[in-house]
Design an enzyme around this catalytic site. Structure first.
Site, PDB file in Angstrom:
ATOM      1  N   HIS A 125       1.411   7.309  23.368  1.00  0.00           N
ATOM      2  CA  HIS A 125       0.462   6.183  23.440  1.00  0.00           C
ATOM      3  C   HIS A 125      -0.603   6.450  24.509  1.00  0.00           C
ATOM      4  O   HIS A 125      -0.504   5.930  25.622  1.00  0.00           O
ATOM      5  CB  HIS A 125       1.219   4.888  23.780  1.00  0.00           C
ATOM      6  N   CYS A 155       1.453   6.758  17.324  1.00  0.00           N
ATOM      7  CA  CYS A 155       2.868   6.367  17.222  1.00  0.00           C
ATOM      8  C   CYS A 155       3.268   6.130  15.765  1.00  0.00           C
ATOM      9  O   CYS A 155       3.313   7.065  14.983  1.00  0.00           O
ATOM     10  CB  CYS A 155       3.149   5.161  18.113  1.00  0.00           C
ATOM     11  N   GLU A 166      -3.446   5.223  24.778  1.00  0.00           N
ATOM     12  CA  GLU A 166      -4.134   3.972  25.156  1.00  0.00           C
ATOM     13  C   GLU A 166      -3.471   3.304  26.364  1.00  0.00           C
ATOM     14  O   GLU A 166      -4.097   2.482  27.035  1.00  0.00           O
ATOM     15  CB  GLU A 166      -4.214   3.011  23.959  1.00  0.00           C
TER      16      GLU A 166
END
Ligand code: MN
Length: 233
Positions: free
Chosen positions: A210, A107, A212
């Site tokens: 993202h 990001c 994650e």
């Protein structure tokens, strides 16, 4: 020994406090790395030793980049900036690139690594990219709201084993001019750059989404972290 992965932290200007969403820690841990949080330091010796302490660096998300990082004046739609974090991370990125450390930049991180290598960033997609789609979703963090096309032959394509995936999106800035030595490896349907890779390093990848927040629902995205941690070995 598992590879040590340094993760940069977000910075709260008001409270002068470093913090990090636990998502990053869990992903690195699950992928076989040892997550270590790296706070902002101003001392050059300290920063240099941090680079030598880790096997890989994860640049995490956060506030907007100060346009000074890529030689521009701030536009009206620029959001909050964290200048001390910018100075620290720019120097960290330059030293890490010099040392050919494994780097995953997520990001804000993709913008940071691009600026550190000499590229530029859109300060606000909506005012700078015509007919842009929604890149700041109002949906659960794990939910992939838009498509990206992945460049065949890229490291990202070989990791995800696909030419097209859907990703989550929480950004109003994006890579504009790609730094020399880097190539674009994924774009959104509106042309916004969603991934870049270095052509001169073993593993330096920037992702605008993202992963994650997605791997717990879709294991495909855990492969990004596994590949990154392995590259640090
Ligand atoms: Mn996006």
């Amino acid at each position: 020994m598992r590879p040590v992965i340094g993760i940069t932290c977000a910075h709260d200007n008001e409270l002068d406090r470093a913090y990090l969403n636990q998502f990053y820690v869990r992903a690195v841990e699950k992928a076989g790395g040892i997550p270590v949080l790296l706070p902002i330091v101003g001392d050059g010796v300290c920063l240099n030793q941090m680079v030598h302490m880790v096997d890989g660096l994860l640049f995490s998300g956060g506030a907007d980049l100060d346009p000074l990082c890529f030689g521009q004046e701030p536009m009206n739609r620029l959001g909050e900036i964290t200048p001390e974090r910018d100075f620290f991370e720019l120097e960290l990125a330059r030293q890490a690139l010099g040392a050919d450390l494994a780097i995953l930049a997520i990001c804000r991180g993709i913008q940071l690594i691009n600026a550190a290598a000499g590229g530029t960033v859109y300060q606000d997609i909506n005012s700078q990219v015509a007919h842009s789609i929604k890149h700041f979703q109002k949906a659960p963090r794990w939910y992939p709201t838009h498509r990206i096309s992945i460049k065949p032959g890229s490291q990202l394509a070989s990791i995800l084993q696909s030419k097209e995936v859907r990703v989550n999106s929480f950004h109003h800035q994006a890579v504009a001019d790609v730094a020399s030595g880097f190539k674009v490896t994924a774009v959104a349907p509106d042309g916004v750059i969603e991934a870049i890779e270095s052509e001169n390093h073993k593993f330096v990848m920037g992702l605008q989404c993202h992963p994650e927040c997605m791997w717990e629902k879709d294991e495909t995205f855990l492969r990004v972290f596994k590949y990154f941690v392995e590259a640090g070995r």
